[in-house]
Design an enzyme around this catalytic site. Structure first.
Site, PDB file in Angstrom:
ATOM      1  N   ASP A 199     -11.136   2.590   3.501  1.00 29.38           N
ATOM      2  CA  ASP A 199     -11.473   1.173   3.297  1.00 29.38           C
ATOM      3  C   ASP A 199     -12.967   0.977   3.038  1.00 29.38           C
ATOM      4  O   ASP A 199     -13.386  -0.083   2.593  1.00 29.38           O
ATOM      5  CB  ASP A 199     -11.075   0.347   4.537  1.00 29.38           C
ATOM      6  CG  ASP A 199      -9.735  -0.354   4.363  1.00 29.38           C
ATOM      7  OD1 ASP A 199      -9.364  -0.619   3.203  1.00 29.38           O
ATOM      8  OD2 ASP A 199      -9.073  -0.627   5.376  1.00 29.38           O
ATOM      9  N   GLN A 221      -4.805  -1.552   9.296  1.00 30.59           N
ATOM     10  CA  GLN A 221      -4.651  -2.867   8.685  1.00 30.59           C
ATOM     11  C   GLN A 221      -5.301  -3.935   9.569  1.00 30.59           C
ATOM     12  O   GLN A 221      -5.002  -4.041  10.750  1.00 30.59           O
ATOM     13  CB  GLN A 221      -3.147  -3.163   8.479  1.00 30.59           C
ATOM     14  CG  GLN A 221      -2.860  -4.469   7.769  1.00 30.59           C
ATOM     15  CD  GLN A 221      -3.394  -4.520   6.342  1.00 30.59           C
ATOM     16  OE1 GLN A 221      -3.311  -3.546   5.593  1.00 30.59           O
ATOM     17  NE2 GLN A 221      -3.981  -5.643   5.970  1.00 30.59           N
ATOM     18  N   LYS A 249       0.842  -1.203   0.000  1.00 28.59           N
ATOM     19  CA  LYS A 249       0.000   0.000   0.000  1.00 28.59           C
ATOM     20  C   LYS A 249       0.878   1.254   0.000  1.00 28.59           C
ATOM     21  O   LYS A 249       0.616   2.218  -0.718  1.00 28.59           O
ATOM     22  CB  LYS A 249      -0.950  -0.011   1.209  1.00 28.59           C
ATOM     23  CG  LYS A 249      -2.062  -1.033   1.036  1.00 28.59           C
ATOM     24  CD  LYS A 249      -2.854  -1.308   2.290  1.00 28.59           C
ATOM     25  CE  LYS A 249      -3.802  -2.500   2.046  1.00 28.59           C
ATOM     26  NZ  LYS A 249      -4.565  -2.904   3.214  1.00 28.59           N
TER      27      LYS A 249
END
Ligand code: NDP
Length: 280
Positions: free
Chosen positions: A119, A96, A52
């Protein structure tokens, strides 16, 4: 010969489009900045976080990295999120997953400002998706819609079957296919006669989390098959939820693993970072 849907190429195209948007924002004096939080040092999570950050560097998004020890308390994590919510120069916050067992993931997701929820996991983002309001859409299902559209595959009017109903893949996938005017069926572990249902699909999205479970017996002749699964087989090679070699001769289009859905997830995360700037 079935169409092999090239996620590498399509994701590269999306990242280049994002790169241009980021440069245009920069030219207007707006920087795009993503804060990435990892708790603990799970090796798979470290690889995802690394990828990422690499993608951020490529598209010109600044990334701030917070690597917290495994024993970080929920209060400490929530307080960091609160601090980042309050920083106008931080546009996106990514925590995460999975988090260590002592931390309540739902509480952490809820703590992120929905405008910075890159997200798309926050209940407000999911709610907006359900009722068709502007918001950020979860990366993997959003990436699958892009794969279909950019491969010239029509969704409207098609029988779409999704295997799996998780909050991060199956459910948002079903809603997105519905939004594109597909006729959608969602299946799960309690579905009776799964093959009978999946064989009705013109577009079959497989997010079952079981290596190579889906063989040609599950697939209608000429169907489009999207494989979300990622596993390592006994030889440590990557494979999906679909038995690719078995299904290839009967489908009209298919995503390979690797090189299908996987690269799209990160490309859409980059897209969502810019989207969150627009929402702010
Ligand atoms: P989950 O384990 O959360 O969900 C699996 C779903 O499959 C559940 O809804 C479950 O049903 C259903 N299921 C399990 N067994 C069966 C069965 N025998 N028949 C029918 N349905 C069944 O997985 P995720 O959605 O998180 O992920 C799915 C896969 O996608 C995994 O391989 C994961 O690694 C991969 N993945 C890949 C990403 C990428 O970027 N390419 C991103 C995210 C995930 P029930 O609800 O009844 O338990």
């Amino acid at each position: 010969m079935p169409q092999i849907i090239d996620g590498k190429q399509i994701s590269a195209q999306i990242k280049d489009e994002v790169k241009e948007k980021v440069a245009a924002l920069k030219a207007q004096g707006t920087m795009v900045c993503l804060a990435v939080i990892q708790v603990g040092a799970d090796p798979a999570s470290s690889v995802y976080v690394g990828n990422k950050k690499k993608a951020c560097a490529y598209v010109g998004i600044e990334s701030l990295s917070y690597e917290l020890p495994e024993e970080t308390s929920q209060e400490e994590l929530l307080s960091l999120i609160d601090e980042l919510n309050g920083k106008p120069e931080v546009n996106g916050i990514l925590v995460q997953l999975p988090l260590p067992g002592h931390i309540d993931e739902d509480a952490v997701i809820r703590a992120i400002d929905p405008k910075k929820d890159v997200d798309g996991f926050h209940p407000q983002s999911v709610g907006a998706l359900c009722i068709g309001q502007p918001g950020v859409v979860s990366c993997t299902p959003a990436g699958i819609i892009e794969l279909l559209k950019r491969s010239g595959i029509e969704i409207a009017g098609k029988e779409c079957v999704v295997i799996g109903r998780s909050n991060i893949v199956g459910k948002p996938m079903a809603i997105l296919l519905l939004r594109e005017n597909g006729t959608v069926t969602v299946t799960h572990s309690r579905t009776r006669d799964l093959k009978e249902v999946t064989r009705r699909a013109d577009i079959l999205v497989v997010a079952v989390g079981k290596p190579k479970m889906i063989t040609k017996e599950y697939v209608k002749d000429g169907a489009v098959v999207i494989d979300v699964g990622i596993h390592r087989n006994e030889n440590h090679k990557l494979c999906g939820d679909v038995d690719y070699e078995d299904v290839l001769p009967v489908c009209s289009a298919i995503t390979p693993v690797p090189g299908g859905v996987g690269p799209m997830t990160i490309a859409m995360l980059m897209y969502n970072c810019v989207r969150s700037v627009e929402l702010q």
